[in-house]
Design a protein around this motif. Structure first.
Motif, PDB file in Angstrom:
ATOM      1  N   ARG A   1     -19.067  13.333 -47.906  1.00  0.00           N
ATOM      2  CA  ARG A   1     -17.849  14.116 -47.681  1.00  0.00           C
ATOM      3  C   ARG A   1     -18.172  15.600 -47.528  1.00  0.00           C
ATOM      4  NH1 ARG A   1     -13.808  13.176 -52.191  1.00  0.00           N
ATOM      5  NH2 ARG A   1     -15.511  12.275 -53.384  1.00  0.00           N
ATOM      6  N   ALA A   2     -19.150  16.087 -48.323  1.00  0.00           N
ATOM      7  CA  ALA A   2     -19.540  17.498 -48.204  1.00  0.00           C
ATOM      8  C   ALA A   2     -20.089  17.779 -46.801  1.00  0.00           C
ATOM      9  CB  ALA A   2     -20.596  17.847 -49.254  1.00  0.00           C
ATOM     10  N   ARG A   3     -20.879  16.822 -46.280  1.00  0.00           N
ATOM     11  CA  ARG A   3     -21.442  16.978 -44.936  1.00  0.00           C
ATOM     12  C   ARG A   3     -20.349  16.921 -43.873  1.00  0.00           C
ATOM     13  NH1 ARG A   3     -26.556  13.214 -45.307  1.00  0.00           N
ATOM     14  NH2 ARG A   3     -28.114  14.729 -45.970  1.00  0.00           N
ATOM     15  N   LEU A   4     -19.396  16.004 -44.068  1.00  0.00           N
ATOM     16  CA  LEU A   4     -18.283  15.870 -43.134  1.00  0.00           C
ATOM     17  C   LEU A   4     -17.517  17.190 -43.040  1.00  0.00           C
ATOM     18  CD1 LEU A   4     -16.573  13.902 -41.397  1.00  0.00           C
ATOM     19  CD2 LEU A   4     -15.184  13.482 -43.433  1.00  0.00           C
ATOM     20  N   PHE A   5     -17.285  17.821 -44.197  1.00  0.00           N
ATOM     21  CA  PHE A   5     -16.570  19.094 -44.193  1.00  0.00           C
ATOM     22  C   PHE A   5     -17.343  20.163 -43.423  1.00  0.00           C
ATOM     23  CE2 PHE A   5     -15.875  23.315 -46.050  1.00  0.00           C
ATOM     24  CZ  PHE A   5     -14.545  23.470 -45.696  1.00  0.00           C
ATOM     25  N   ARG A   6     -18.646  20.237 -43.654  1.00  0.00           N
ATOM     26  CA  ARG A   6     -19.439  21.256 -42.952  1.00  0.00           C
ATOM     27  C   ARG A   6     -19.452  21.002 -41.454  1.00  0.00           C
ATOM     28  NH1 ARG A   6     -22.904  20.894 -47.380  1.00  0.00           N
ATOM     29  NH2 ARG A   6     -24.557  19.804 -46.285  1.00  0.00           N
ATOM     30  N   LEU A   7     -19.464  19.714 -41.077  1.00  0.00           N
ATOM     31  CA  LEU A   7     -19.449  19.375 -39.654  1.00  0.00           C
ATOM     32  C   LEU A   7     -18.172  19.896 -38.988  1.00  0.00           C
ATOM     33  CD1 LEU A   7     -20.715  17.664 -37.268  1.00  0.00           C
ATOM     34  CD2 LEU A   7     -19.119  15.879 -37.967  1.00  0.00           C
ATOM     35  N   ILE A   8     -17.005  19.592 -39.559  1.00  0.00           N
ATOM     36  CA  ILE A   8     -15.765  20.002 -38.902  1.00  0.00           C
ATOM     37  C   ILE A   8     -15.591  21.524 -38.958  1.00  0.00           C
ATOM     38  CG2 ILE A   8     -14.545  17.820 -39.210  1.00  0.00           C
ATOM     39  CD1 ILE A   8     -12.994  19.236 -41.492  1.00  0.00           C
ATOM     40  N   GLU A   9     -16.170  22.155 -39.978  1.00  0.00           N
ATOM     41  CA  GLU A   9     -16.083  23.607 -40.050  1.00  0.00           C
ATOM     42  C   GLU A   9     -16.899  24.254 -38.921  1.00  0.00           C
ATOM     43  OE1 GLU A   9     -17.634  25.452 -43.499  1.00  0.00           O
ATOM     44  OE2 GLU A   9     -15.825  26.618 -43.858  1.00  0.00           O
ATOM     45  N   ASN A  10     -18.030  23.617 -38.580  1.00  0.00           N
ATOM     46  CA  ASN A  10     -18.922  24.219 -37.588  1.00  0.00           C
ATOM     47  C   ASN A  10     -18.536  23.929 -36.143  1.00  0.00           C
ATOM     48  OD1 ASN A  10     -20.534  25.402 -39.518  1.00  0.00           O
ATOM     49  ND2 ASN A  10     -21.877  23.627 -39.694  1.00  0.00           N
ATOM     50  N   ILE A  11     -17.902  22.778 -35.878  1.00  0.00           N
ATOM     51  CA  ILE A  11     -17.622  22.443 -34.484  1.00  0.00           C
ATOM     52  C   ILE A  11     -16.187  22.742 -34.063  1.00  0.00           C
ATOM     53  CG2 ILE A  11     -19.401  20.656 -34.357  1.00  0.00           C
ATOM     54  CD1 ILE A  11     -17.211  18.570 -34.670  1.00  0.00           C
ATOM     55  N   GLY A  12     -15.308  23.024 -35.045  1.00  0.00           N
ATOM     56  CA  GLY A  12     -13.880  23.149 -34.753  1.00  0.00           C
ATOM     57  C   GLY A  12     -13.524  24.123 -33.643  1.00  0.00           C
TER      58      GLY A  12
ATOM     59  N   ALA B   1     -10.750  13.841 -40.644  1.00  0.00           N
ATOM     60  CA  ALA B   1     -11.654  14.281 -41.709  1.00  0.00           C
ATOM     61  C   ALA B   1     -10.891  15.018 -42.801  1.00  0.00           C
ATOM     62  CB  ALA B   1     -12.742  15.175 -41.126  1.00  0.00           C
ATOM     63  N   LEU B   2      -9.981  15.918 -42.409  1.00  0.00           N
ATOM     64  CA  LEU B   2      -9.234  16.665 -43.425  1.00  0.00           C
ATOM     65  C   LEU B   2      -8.325  15.743 -44.224  1.00  0.00           C
ATOM     66  CD1 LEU B   2      -8.449  20.019 -41.582  1.00  0.00           C
ATOM     67  CD2 LEU B   2      -9.773  19.744 -43.664  1.00  0.00           C
ATOM     68  N   LEU B   3      -7.735  14.736 -43.557  1.00  0.00           N
ATOM     69  CA  LEU B   3      -6.911  13.768 -44.280  1.00  0.00           C
ATOM     70  C   LEU B   3      -7.751  13.016 -45.305  1.00  0.00           C
ATOM     71  CD1 LEU B   3      -4.610  12.230 -41.497  1.00  0.00           C
ATOM     72  CD2 LEU B   3      -3.897  13.554 -43.489  1.00  0.00           C
ATOM     73  N   VAL B   4      -8.928  12.546 -44.884  1.00  0.00           N
ATOM     74  CA  VAL B   4      -9.810  11.819 -45.807  1.00  0.00           C
ATOM     75  C   VAL B   4     -10.182  12.713 -46.984  1.00  0.00           C
ATOM     76  CG1 VAL B   4     -12.137  10.881 -46.059  1.00  0.00           C
ATOM     77  CG2 VAL B   4     -10.744  10.219 -44.101  1.00  0.00           C
ATOM     78  N   LEU B   5     -10.548  13.970 -46.688  1.00  0.00           N
ATOM     79  CA  LEU B   5     -10.968  14.885 -47.758  1.00  0.00           C
ATOM     80  C   LEU B   5      -9.821  15.150 -48.726  1.00  0.00           C
ATOM     81  CD1 LEU B   5     -13.063  17.409 -45.635  1.00  0.00           C
ATOM     82  CD2 LEU B   5     -13.941  15.860 -47.368  1.00  0.00           C
TER      83      LEU B   5
END
Lengths: 204, 213
Positions: B136-147, B117-121
């Motif tokens: 992409r905004a949703r993808l970022f929030r997802l990885i921020e919340n589950i990391g 996800a970070l590579l794509v962003l």
């Protein structure tokens, strides 16, 4: 003070500007562009939140003084507390892991409980909490690094793994950790931005 | 698109304090929040280079984190090295398929998802794409919340090391892999914190403007 600016909310995730609306209990405001959470109106008022913080403090004490689980092998029993586990890992050569675990499972949750309790305790008496600004900075910074809920799941995995060889006895610590997880999640879900608004309203 | 109508803080020369949320006028130069005194800036500073650095470091350390044993289980007669993957397999074989799935998701799937996800962003922002901004905004929030759930295995090893300690009969020792793995989780968390999701919208707006001209 520019009143037109004070009534605006800027989305942290995409920079879109919104006008602030009053919300009913339990409602949340989301960004029109990226749908990120902007702000919310919590279910609980300051007094109830303070009560939760106190309860979390009691649970934190029990969770860290009582053993979490015991293992038995041929009649020998061994139990572990959180700090026992931290010292065991440190003495077995994984000092960095011990430091991280101590921060994420002890110091950060402890700071959250104490600092939330401190701020809410003063706000409910309509007094300005001493050290308000630095405390809010600390709470904002440590939020993502406090991981009690992950530890609870980790305990479950460890118990199942060890259970195939050893006798397992659950100790009071694990129930205290479970209660602490629930309480701390509720306390930490309190919108920190709202604390600034409350602080201004209550201590004017 | 409805997104056209949105006014951004950068357009209006205002900025929100990242500490307390206070909206402040933003003229040129250095300014501090009028309420809490935090130093203000419109975007996270050096967001892309900091995110790249942390992400690459995490990806490099992810290799030893998975190859080296995270713990060593020993009894009177034998000792055995466990990697993250072998821990999942062992749980599965012992019939706890549900926990095996949880550990697999937390320890293997989540870090890989975060890397991807970070590579794509990063790449999409640097190429200046106006492409699936909301996704992409949703993808970022997802990885921020589950990391942070990836710390699961580190806590499992910590507890087992403390519990399984019966002199020579049976014991568990931490392996070097667990140190690498803990550092990887911390680095990926720092990487996602360093990334500024506002750049997704900034670059998309620039790309759209170019397309219109």
């Amino acid at each position: 003070m520019d009143t037109s600016v004070a009534n605006l909310v800027i989305c942290e995730h995409c920079d879109a500007v919104h006008r602030r609306h009053e919300l009913a209990r339990g409602e949340v405001a989301r960004c029109v562009r990226c749908q990120a959470l902007l702000y919310r109106c919590p279910w609980l008022d300051v007094n109830s939140m303070f009560a939760l913080a106190l309860a979390a403090a009691v649970m934190f004490f029990i969770a860290n003084t009582w053993p979490i689980v015991s293992l038995g092998l041929n009649g020998i029993h061994r139990s572990a507390t959180l700090w026992g586990a931290i010292f065991a890992v440190a003495s077995d050569g994984a000092g960095l892991v011990a430091v991280l675990v101590a921060l994420m499972l002890f110091f950060f949750p402890l700071l959250q409980v104490i600092l939330f309790g401190w701020i809410l305790g003063f706000l409910r008496l309509h007094r300005r909490p001493p050290g308000f600004v630095p405390i809010m900075r600390i709470l904002t910074a440590i939020g993502p690094w406090s991981m009690v809920e992950v530890f609870l799941l980790g305990t479950l995995v460890a118990v199942v793994k060890a259970g195939s060889i050893f006798d397992i006895i659950l100790q009071p610590g694990i129930w205290a950790f479970a209660a602490l997880t629930v309480l701390l999640t509720l306390v930490a879900s309190f919108d920190l931005r709202r604390m600034w608004v409350l602080q201004r309203e209550r201590c004017a | 698109m409805t997104t056209e109508a949105v006014a951004t803080a950068a357009d209006l020369d205002i900025v929100a304090c990242h500490c307390c949320g206070q909206v402040c006028q933003h003229a040129a130069g250095d300014i501090c929040c009028v309420r809490c005194g935090t130093h203000l800036h419109r975007r996270k500073r050096d967001s892309l280079s900091r995110t790249w650095a942390l992400l690459l470091a995490a990806m490099i350390l992810y290799v030893p984190a998975n190859l080296l044993p995270i713990m060593r289980t020993g009894s009177l007669f034998s000792s055995q090295d466990n990697t993250i993957l072998s821990g999942v397999v062992e749980l599965w074989r012992n019939g706890s398929w549900d926990l095996a799935v949880i550990v697999f998701v937390a320890s293997i799937l989540v870090p890989l998802l975060k890397f991807a996800a970070l590579l794509v962003l990063l790449i999409s922002v640097q190429m200046g794409k106006d492409w699936r901004t909301l996704g992409r905004a949703r993808l970022f929030r997802l990885i921020e919340n589950i990391g942070y759930w990836s710390m699961l295995d580190v806590f499992v090893v910590t507890l087992l090391v403390a519990l399984v300690h019966f002199q020579k009969l049976s014991r568990v020792d931490p392996g070097p892999g667990v140190v690498y793995f803990a550092v990887v989780v911390v680095l990926t968390m720092l990487a996602s914190m360093a990334f500024d999701p506002r750049l997704i919208w900034d670059t998309a707006a620039v790309a759209r403007k170019h397309a219109d001209d």
